[in-house]
Design a protein around this motif. Structure first.
Motif, PDB file in Angstrom:
ATOM      1  N   LEU A 129      64.408  23.361 -11.067  1.00  0.00           N
ATOM      2  CA  LEU A 129      64.821  24.485 -11.901  1.00  0.00           C
ATOM      3  C   LEU A 129      66.075  25.145 -11.343  1.00  0.00           C
ATOM      4  O   LEU A 129      66.951  25.581 -12.101  1.00  0.00           O
ATOM      5  CB  LEU A 129      63.693  25.520 -11.999  1.00  0.00           C
ATOM      6  CG  LEU A 129      62.417  25.072 -12.701  1.00  0.00           C
ATOM      7  CD1 LEU A 129      61.308  26.092 -12.484  1.00  0.00           C
ATOM      8  CD2 LEU A 129      62.664  24.854 -14.195  1.00  0.00           C
ATOM      9  N   HIS A 130      66.156  25.235 -10.022  1.00  0.00           N
ATOM     10  CA  HIS A 130      67.255  25.933  -9.363  1.00  0.00           C
ATOM     11  C   HIS A 130      67.691  25.159  -8.131  1.00  0.00           C
ATOM     12  O   HIS A 130      66.867  24.552  -7.440  1.00  0.00           O
ATOM     13  CB  HIS A 130      66.836  27.350  -8.954  1.00  0.00           C
ATOM     14  CG  HIS A 130      66.329  28.191 -10.083  1.00  0.00           C
ATOM     15  ND1 HIS A 130      67.169  28.767 -11.018  1.00  0.00           N
ATOM     16  CD2 HIS A 130      65.063  28.529 -10.446  1.00  0.00           C
ATOM     17  CE1 HIS A 130      66.442  29.443 -11.901  1.00  0.00           C
ATOM     18  NE2 HIS A 130      65.169  29.306 -11.577  1.00  0.00           N
ATOM     19  N   LEU A 156      64.050  35.609 -11.846  1.00  0.00           N
ATOM     20  CA  LEU A 156      65.287  35.092 -12.426  1.00  0.00           C
ATOM     21  C   LEU A 156      65.198  34.921 -13.929  1.00  0.00           C
ATOM     22  O   LEU A 156      66.225  34.722 -14.593  1.00  0.00           O
ATOM     23  CB  LEU A 156      65.634  33.747 -11.777  1.00  0.00           C
ATOM     24  CG  LEU A 156      66.055  33.792 -10.308  1.00  0.00           C
ATOM     25  CD1 LEU A 156      66.214  32.371  -9.765  1.00  0.00           C
ATOM     26  CD2 LEU A 156      67.341  34.579 -10.131  1.00  0.00           C
ATOM     27  N   GLY A 157      63.991  34.984 -14.475  1.00  0.00           N
ATOM     28  CA  GLY A 157      63.820  34.832 -15.914  1.00  0.00           C
ATOM     29  C   GLY A 157      63.611  33.390 -16.325  1.00  0.00           C
ATOM     30  O   GLY A 157      63.461  32.490 -15.490  1.00  0.00           O
ATOM     31  N   GLU A 158      63.636  33.163 -17.607  1.00  0.00           N
ATOM     32  CA  GLU A 158      63.337  31.839 -18.142  1.00  0.00           C
ATOM     33  C   GLU A 158      64.486  30.865 -17.897  1.00  0.00           C
ATOM     34  O   GLU A 158      65.662  31.225 -18.032  1.00  0.00           O
ATOM     35  CB  GLU A 158      63.066  31.932 -19.648  1.00  0.00           C
ATOM     36  CG  GLU A 158      61.876  32.807 -19.999  1.00  0.00           C
ATOM     37  CD  GLU A 158      60.591  32.285 -19.372  1.00  0.00           C
ATOM     38  OE1 GLU A 158      60.047  31.301 -19.888  1.00  0.00           O
ATOM     39  OE2 GLU A 158      60.141  32.857 -18.355  1.00  0.00           O
ATOM     40  N   PRO A 159      64.169  29.631 -17.526  1.00  0.00           N
ATOM     41  CA  PRO A 159      65.227  28.625 -17.394  1.00  0.00           C
ATOM     42  C   PRO A 159      65.823  28.285 -18.755  1.00  0.00           C
ATOM     43  O   PRO A 159      65.231  28.578 -19.801  1.00  0.00           O
ATOM     44  CB  PRO A 159      64.489  27.423 -16.791  1.00  0.00           C
ATOM     45  CG  PRO A 159      63.060  27.611 -17.175  1.00  0.00           C
ATOM     46  CD  PRO A 159      62.830  29.089 -17.216  1.00  0.00           C
ATOM     47  N   ALA A 160      66.989  27.676 -18.732  1.00  0.00           N
ATOM     48  CA  ALA A 160      67.640  27.274 -19.980  1.00  0.00           C
ATOM     49  C   ALA A 160      66.738  26.327 -20.764  1.00  0.00           C
ATOM     50  O   ALA A 160      65.953  25.579 -20.183  1.00  0.00           O
ATOM     51  CB  ALA A 160      68.969  26.592 -19.663  1.00  0.00           C
ATOM     52  N   SER A 246      61.119  16.842 -17.236  1.00  0.00           N
ATOM     53  CA  SER A 246      61.837  17.767 -16.359  1.00  0.00           C
ATOM     54  C   SER A 246      61.008  19.024 -16.126  1.00  0.00           C
ATOM     55  O   SER A 246      60.148  19.383 -16.936  1.00  0.00           O
ATOM     56  CB  SER A 246      63.176  18.153 -16.991  1.00  0.00           C
ATOM     57  OG  SER A 246      62.983  19.082 -18.051  1.00  0.00           O
ATOM     58  N   PRO A 247      61.266  19.734 -15.028  1.00  0.00           N
ATOM     59  CA  PRO A 247      60.577  21.010 -14.816  1.00  0.00           C
ATOM     60  C   PRO A 247      60.831  22.009 -15.949  1.00  0.00           C
ATOM     61  O   PRO A 247      59.956  22.790 -16.281  1.00  0.00           O
ATOM     62  CB  PRO A 247      61.161  21.507 -13.491  1.00  0.00           C
ATOM     63  CG  PRO A 247      61.654  20.293 -12.798  1.00  0.00           C
ATOM     64  CD  PRO A 247      62.120  19.370 -13.882  1.00  0.00           C
ATOM     65  N   LEU A 270      56.055  25.698  -9.133  1.00  0.00           N
ATOM     66  CA  LEU A 270      56.978  26.284  -8.167  1.00  0.00           C
ATOM     67  C   LEU A 270      56.658  25.889  -6.725  1.00  0.00           C
ATOM     68  O   LEU A 270      57.533  25.995  -5.862  1.00  0.00           O
ATOM     69  CB  LEU A 270      57.001  27.805  -8.311  1.00  0.00           C
ATOM     70  CG  LEU A 270      57.615  28.328  -9.606  1.00  0.00           C
ATOM     71  CD1 LEU A 270      57.707  29.839  -9.591  1.00  0.00           C
ATOM     72  CD2 LEU A 270      58.993  27.715  -9.850  1.00  0.00           C
ATOM     73  N   TRP A 271      55.423  25.469  -6.438  1.00  0.00           N
ATOM     74  CA  TRP A 271      55.157  24.932  -5.093  1.00  0.00           C
ATOM     75  C   TRP A 271      55.998  23.683  -4.865  1.00  0.00           C
ATOM     76  O   TRP A 271      56.555  23.480  -3.779  1.00  0.00           O
ATOM     77  CB  TRP A 271      53.677  24.621  -4.892  1.00  0.00           C
ATOM     78  CG  TRP A 271      53.432  23.883  -3.601  1.00  0.00           C
ATOM     79  CD1 TRP A 271      53.212  22.557  -3.433  1.00  0.00           C
ATOM     80  CD2 TRP A 271      53.467  24.439  -2.272  1.00  0.00           C
ATOM     81  NE1 TRP A 271      53.082  22.238  -2.100  1.00  0.00           N
ATOM     82  CE2 TRP A 271      53.234  23.375  -1.367  1.00  0.00           C
ATOM     83  CE3 TRP A 271      53.653  25.724  -1.765  1.00  0.00           C
ATOM     84  CZ2 TRP A 271      53.186  23.568   0.014  1.00  0.00           C
ATOM     85  CZ3 TRP A 271      53.618  25.903  -0.384  1.00  0.00           C
ATOM     86  CH2 TRP A 271      53.378  24.836   0.488  1.00  0.00           C
ATOM     87  N   ARG A 272      56.100  22.851  -5.873  1.00  0.00           N
ATOM     88  CA  ARG A 272      56.981  21.678  -5.783  1.00  0.00           C
ATOM     89  C   ARG A 272      58.422  22.122  -5.550  1.00  0.00           C
ATOM     90  O   ARG A 272      59.138  21.565  -4.708  1.00  0.00           O
ATOM     91  CB  ARG A 272      56.865  20.845  -7.058  1.00  0.00           C
ATOM     92  CG  ARG A 272      57.840  19.681  -7.146  1.00  0.00           C
ATOM     93  CD  ARG A 272      57.663  18.948  -8.480  1.00  0.00           C
ATOM     94  NE  ARG A 272      58.626  17.850  -8.600  1.00  0.00           N
ATOM     95  CZ  ARG A 272      59.860  17.989  -9.082  1.00  0.00           C
ATOM     96  NH1 ARG A 272      60.271  19.181  -9.504  1.00  0.00           N
ATOM     97  NH2 ARG A 272      60.666  16.957  -9.165  1.00  0.00           N
TER      98      ARG A 272
END
Length: 465
Positions: A129-130, A156-160, A246-247, A270-272
């Motif tokens: 994601l980041h 950070l809010g929602e990903p694209a 994809s994540p 998010l652990w990944r």
């Protein structure tokens, strides 16, 4: 102008930023390079190679249906790709960014080699994601604890939103390559023959898994995810590992389901992400403890004990069920992963690297970052590690999370006829089942020995400081 699209850990067409960027430049030459030498000890394990074979078959069919066949090569990507770019006069190679230390080193060398010929290696954020180097604490340091990390990502809010798959891909002129079978991915030992009953590698299989993990399963996820006898988890880990989904796709799908369990599920995603964050900043993580004092931990390597654990012959049904599930399906329930890992490093005092290596070879979702981070967490030597005094009791873990014995009855048939009250401690039954081993270590003894080893290490560390 031809553009090369280098598939790596993003074996999909939907939400593939590298593919999307390559399409803007004109004809595309999709290529996959099997580069075992660059990966060294962390080349794909046996179960991963099985998955990769069928994932590449699915990707090749999807690409061919859109007009651009997949070129398969084997050897040094550092040598093959510059030659390929010269042959097709490509000015750029687009690829999803990798984070493993060996891959970073290779990409740096490839960037220099291409730049010398006036060409570019263009990396894209594809499997996370980041980007790890962009997430920093308030003190401008990398995160070393999961909970603050996850909070920061949520903030950070929602990903694209995901990018749709293209309907057509304009193809560059064909180049000589290899047939899939020539890559030699399928392991000679055919222990994997049962895998197809459990898995469908490829983007379509990932989409089906994600759809099956619908609102109802997601709603029950916080309460049922630790029950190994139920299909209560998403099963998406191998698809994420190979980038067949994809994540971002997983994130937005979970949000769209609108179920109350989505936050708990996304924390697992998010652990990944956190594992890759650790690997980026601590590239030694797969081999060395993140807490240096653990380099002196008094492990007691014993091949006999390691083999009993690998074969599911420890005498503890919940441990043995997990190890047998792993061997037959290439996967193990996450709760049981923690139990079997704790048993190996604490009850048996075997080095965590030995467990990491076995998982690497037998898991279809073998992921260098998550595998290393999780083993270090259990061993107590990671950045965000479990306390050393946390020693899972395999009997109590079985009774709590598999109370009726559904899980162990499936994978350990020797104990299947026992009543619920003793199925997780068969040695206490009036007639212990024949053919099933007695515990290789008594729980209390194993726990005391582990705590003494950890306490001695802590005391030694205090004296050194």
């Amino acid at each position: 102008m031809t553009t090369i699209l280098w598939f790596r850990q993003d074996l999909r067409l939907a939400d593939n930023p590298a593919l999307h960027a390559a399409l803007q430049a004109g004809p595309v030459l999709p290529v996959y390079v099997l580069d075992d030498a660059a990966a060294g000890a962390w080349a794909h394990g046996g179960a991963q190679r099985w998955w990769l074979h069928y994932s590449l078959a699915a990707l090749g069919a999807d690409l061919a249906a859109r007009g651009a066949p997949l070129l398969l090569l084997r050897g040094s990507a550092l040598e093959l790709l510059p030659r390929l770019a010269e042959a097709v006069q490509a000015d750029a190679i687009h690829a999803g960014r990798l984070y493993e230390p060996w891959a970073r080193k290779r990409d740096e060398a490839l960037h220099l080699a291409l730049a010398g010929a006036g060409r570019r290696l263009v990396p894209h954020t594809s499997s996370l994601l980041h980007e790890p180097h962009r997430l920093r604490t308030g003190q401008d340091k990398p995160y070393s604890v999961y909970t603050p990390f996850s909070r920061a990502v949520f903030a950070l809010g929602e990903p694209a939103p995901p990018i749709p798959a293209p309907e057509r891909i304009p193809a560059a002129p064909a180049q000589p390559g290899l047939a899939l079978e020539a890559l030699g991915l399928l392991p000679r030992l055919d222990w994997w023959k049962e895998f197809p009953r459990h898995w469908q590698p490829g983007e379509a299989g990932a989409a089906r898994r994600l759809a099956d993990f619908g609102a109802e399963a997601l709603r029950a996820y916080p309460d049922r995810r630790n029950i190994p006898g139920e299909a209560s988890t998403s099963g998406l880990s191998p698809h994420l590992r190979f980038g067949e989904v994809s994540p971002r796709q997983v994130w937005h799908a979970a949000r769209a389901m609108g179920a109350t369990g989505e936050h708990t599920f996304l924390k697992e995603v998010l652990w990944r992400e956190f594992s890759y964050h650790l690997l980026w900043h601590r590239p030694e993580m797969p081999e060395a403890p993140l807490q240096p004092r653990f380099a002196e931990f008094p492990w007691q390597p014993e091949p006999r004990l390691l083999a009993a654990w690998q074969q599911g012959r420890t005498g503890y049904p919940i441990v043995d069920a997990g190890m047998r599930q792993l061997w037959r399906t290439g996967w193990m329930h996450n709760r049981v992963r923690m139990v079997v890992a704790s048993f190996l490093v604490k009850h048996l005092l075997q080095p965590w690297q030995a467990g990491e290596a076995w998982f690497w070879d037998t898991l279809v979702d073998g992921d260098l970052a998550a595998n290393a981070a999780s083993w270090q967490w259990v061993a107590g030597c990671g950045a965000d590690a479990a306390p050393y005094f946390r020693v899972f009791n395999p009997v109590l873990q079985g009774e709590k999370f598999d109370p009726a014995g559904a899980y162990v009855r499936r994978w350990v048939p020797e104990v299947s006829a026992l009543p619920d009250a003793v199925i997780h401690k068969p040695w206490t039954a009036p007639r212990p089942p024949g053919g099933y081993p007695a515990p290789i270590v008594e729980h209390g003894r194993g726990r005391e020995r582990a705590l003494a080893a950890y306490a001695a290490l802590r005391e030694e560390g205090t004296r050194v400081v």
